[in-house]
Design an enzyme around this catalytic site. Structure first.
Site, PDB file in Angstrom:
ATOM      1  N   ASP A 269       0.874  -1.167   0.000  1.00  0.00           N
ATOM      2  CA  ASP A 269       0.000   0.000   0.000  1.00  0.00           C
ATOM      3  C   ASP A 269       0.915   1.221   0.000  1.00  0.00           C
ATOM      4  OD1 ASP A 269      -2.233   1.595   0.051  1.00  0.00           O
ATOM      5  OD2 ASP A 269      -3.196   0.531   1.688  1.00  0.00           O
ATOM      6  N   GLU A 483     -17.309  10.355   4.641  1.00  0.00           N
ATOM      7  CA  GLU A 483     -16.680   9.062   4.928  1.00  0.00           C
ATOM      8  C   GLU A 483     -15.788   8.659   3.771  1.00  0.00           C
ATOM      9  OE1 GLU A 483     -19.373   5.793   5.269  1.00  0.00           O
ATOM     10  OE2 GLU A 483     -20.499   6.309   3.472  1.00  0.00           O
TER      11      GLU A 483
END
Length: 735
Positions: A269, A483
């Site tokens: 990542d 979000e």
């Protein structure tokens, strides 16, 4: 004209050298890929090898190797490109379709558009540009264990089985079925045990029990690696048992490479290798961190500089160059399988034209999937579908005319997005008095109008202005602006991209109460990427639709469901809890008390739930009364549409072992199909022995003997909430 002999000599030399590399085995398309890759890697210097292990891999002109950017996104359509692309519903919405065929086709269409963009990049010499490559870092198959996680919208929900089947369909559609070439390369992320909180993801150390690891967190990854043959895997930011995921003995060496025999590439990542030193503090130097990641099979660093220290790591004997070679071979094998080193005439996908972007069939599927994803949560006294012959309709709410909210995150940008308001207006036509007012913001009663900026909205006045309408449609919920991934959000109920409360923001409930007090029928349309607790609304609002972040066609899809030209058939891929008190601590990764598989309370709306405008009856459910352990089980049933509308049913099969330590129940089969009114369809499920396994406390799979309870119907065998179909439950004795 005089020509300098020196210049001529240099030109000839340049041409010879330019042509020389084409004679190398690495460029011979007739040779096996393994041989070509080995030849390529053998010709690289150490510095060149290391540079190829960064996500932005530079060109190597002396070998004709073009620059390549590994980082690209295709979560629900090709994302973040400078071009207009088709935007399908957000991943959690696609999960609500429970339709593997639609998801596979969506991934195929997305890959087609991605190929067209890459073909143009090749023509323009821009293969090193981000978001133009063919290695997509999708799907996100983390388990949505807690509805507060802002990135849960990127997943396929809370269930390992549903996630595995949808994820495998995505990989199959994206990668294609050509025996030689990949259409595009998918990447299963984030491996593993990763689902928030966002603000602590770079420092979290999680110690999952072996039962939860193998029962919940790993099954979808195993399905994609072992069976779907996904090309890539992305390792997560967090640590597991004290080791960062990208340098983890158990996850990377033991499970991924040894047990599952994964031969594809692994990327970190982004900036996860930096975390080894800066946040986890498990490594003293970047050289040690980089070497450890590579020795654990992390082939690409998404980041800026840590892997550059591999040059010194080799020279200082921290890592052997042959381990660098192993990573390089995996990376170039992917690029060869994508056809990057073969003549364009040999690679079928290089002929895909740029005109396929936003093709009519792509836009049609985006609309279809938006319709399929809508979940009818409540329909008291059959208020829905509404008549198109209404005289006055009031549309109110922060999501009514918000197009950005429909696009989710990790999204592309279509030429046109149909807002909910626009979809309703188009459906009703010019003869209906349609009145729109945003009214409030998501979390505050500050008036959104520029003319009244800073003033509080008068909720009673908003309701009064809608009181003469035949029906009031309130479009609320939340938004991707609240979000998502590592966000700076300053709003009540939200923090860092996550939610601190799953309740619908209080100001929306207060406005709904005022709208309800008008005495007019109220329809509540919820936009969200996760479960929202709406206890008052469930009791008081007659009709509720959950429309997620529905993509470019969301407005048309919602209007089609509202006014009956489409019968809703979506089912919840997550549990809708009733309150925050139903949830364990967000940072607790134990599955006890989480998801329908282990939650012992009463859900507001359970996993798998969804109503229809019609009704279905299950009958003639057949399965054996006794079975030998290790044998497959066949389950058959008849499904009859007993209502007044054609509709699509999602048949769900659950298994439970009441006598052993196992999930309360677990999804083991599902099918979605159309059933016309009055029609009966026969269904068949074949449960293989591996489908009947459970996991013990040591992480080992086994099949218990004794009672096995199997249920078949349009949802879970829960009698506390009315649905549109019955559920038939039978018990088999396993010997």
């Amino acid at each position: 004209m005089k020509v300098s002999l020196v210049a001529l000599g240099l030109t000839c030399c340049t041409i010879v050298k330019a042509q020389e590399y084409k004679s190398y085995p690495m460029w011979n398309a007739a040779l096996p890929v393994e041989q070509r890759v080995t030849d390529l890697v053998s010709r690289l210097t150490l510095e060149e090898k290391v540079a190829q292990m960064l996500n932005t891999a530079p060109a190597i002109p002396r070998l004709g190797i073009p620059a390549y950017e590994w980082w690209n996104e295709v979560l629900h359509g090709v994302a973040r490109t400078p071009y207009k692309t088709t935007v399908f519903p957000q991943a959690i919405a696609m999960a609500a379709t429970w339709d593997t065929a639609s998801l596979k086709l969506m991934a195929h269409y997305s890959a087609i558009e991605g190929r067209a963009i890459n073909n143009r990049a090749v023509e323009e010499g821009k293969t090193g540009d981000r978001y133009k490559g063919l290695t997509y870092w999708t799907p996100n198959i983390n388990i949505f264990r807690d509805p507060r996680w802002g990135r849960g919208q990127e997943t396929y929900g809370e269930d390992p089985f549903l996630t595995a089947k949808l994820g495998a369909a995505f990989v199959s559609g994206l990668q294609g079925d050509d025996p030689r070439y990949l259409l595009a390369a998918a990447c299963a992320k984030h491996y593993a045990v990763h689902s928030g909180p966002e603000p602590t993801r770079h420092t979290d150390n999680i110690n999952p029990g072996l039962h939860d690891l193998w029962d919940t967190y790993l099954p979808a990854f195993r399905e994609l690696v072992v069976n779907a043959k996904v090309a890539g895997v992305m390792c997560a930011y967090n640590a597991i048992n004290g080791q960062p995921c990208c340098g983890n003995d158990l996850l990377m060496n033991d499970i991924l490479r040894n047990q599952w025999k994964f031969t594809g590439y692994v990327t970190s990542d982004c900036w996860a290798i930096d975390d080894f030193v800066k946040n986890h503090k498990t490594h003293a130097t970047t050289a040690a961190a980089a070497a450890d990641a590579v020795m654990h099979g992390t082939d690409v660093e998404c980041g800026t500089s840590v892997y550059k220290s591999l040059v010194n790591a080799v020279k200082d004997h921290i890592i052997e160059e042959k381990q660098i070679d192993s990573s390089l071979k995996r990376l170039f094998t992917i690029r060869y399988r994508l056809g990057m080193f073969d003549p364009t005439q040999d690679v079928p996908y290089t002929k895909i034209p740029f005109s396929v972007l936003e093709a009519p069939e792509h836009k049609a599927l985006a609309l279809k999937m938006a319709q399929q994803s809508i979940v009818l949560l409540k329909n008291e006294h059959n208020l829905l579908p509404l008549s198109t012959r209404l005289k006055k309709v009031a549309v109110i709410g922060p999501n009514a005319d918000n197009r950005n909210a429909l696009l989710g995150n990790y999204n592309g940008h279509p030429s046109h997005t149909v807002s909910i308001l626009e979809g309703i207006r188009e459906k009703l036509g010019a003869n209906v008095d349609l009145r729109y007012e945003q009214g409030i913001d998501y979390t505050s009663d500050v008036a959104p109008s520029k003319d009244s900026a800073g003033k509080k909205a008068d909720l009673k006045a908003i309701a009064a202005r809608a009181a003469d309408a035949d029906v009031i449609i309130y479009v609320g919920g939340i938004s991707p602006d609240l979000e998502g991934e590592e966000m700076s959000v300053n709003a009540v109920g939200f923090k860092g991209g996550d939610r601190t409360s799953i309740l619908l923001p209080a100001v929306q409930t207060e406005l709904l109460k005022e709208l309800k007090a008008t005495g007019k029928p109220v329809v509540f349309i919820v936009l969200t990427g996760s479960a929202i607790a709406i206890p008052w609304e469930k009791e008081s609002i007659p009709a509720i639709l959950n429309a997620w972040y529905g993509g470019q066609g969301a407005g048309s899809a919602v209007a089609a469901v509202l006014f009956g030209s489409c019968n809703p058939g979506g089912r919840l891929p997550v549990t809708f809890y009733g309150s925050d008190s139903d949830l364990p601590a967000f940072s607790d990764y134990s599955m006890q008390g989480r998801t329908y598989r282990y939650f012992k309370g009463e859900a507001l709306f359970p996993f798998g739930y969804g109503l229809s405008y019609t009704t279905f009856k299950y009958s003639h459910v057949q399965m054996p009364a006794t079975m030998q352990k290790g044998k497959p089980i066949m389950v058959t049933a008849a499904v009859t549409n007993t209502g007044r509308y054609d509709g699509e049913e999602v048949v769900q099969l659950y298994c439970s072992y009441p006598e052993v330590n196992a999930p309360i129940r677990a999804l083991k089969g599902f099918q979605r199909f159309k059933v016309r009114k009055g029609e009966t369809r026969m269904i068949v499920f074949r449960l293989q022995p591996e489908d009947l396994m459970v996991v013990d406390d040591s992480g080992n799979q086994y099949q218990p003997t004794g009672k096995l309870v199997i249920s078949v119907g349009g949802g879970q065998p829960i009698a506390t909430i009315k649905t549109t179909s019955n559920v038939v439950t039978k018990t088999i004795l396993i010997k």
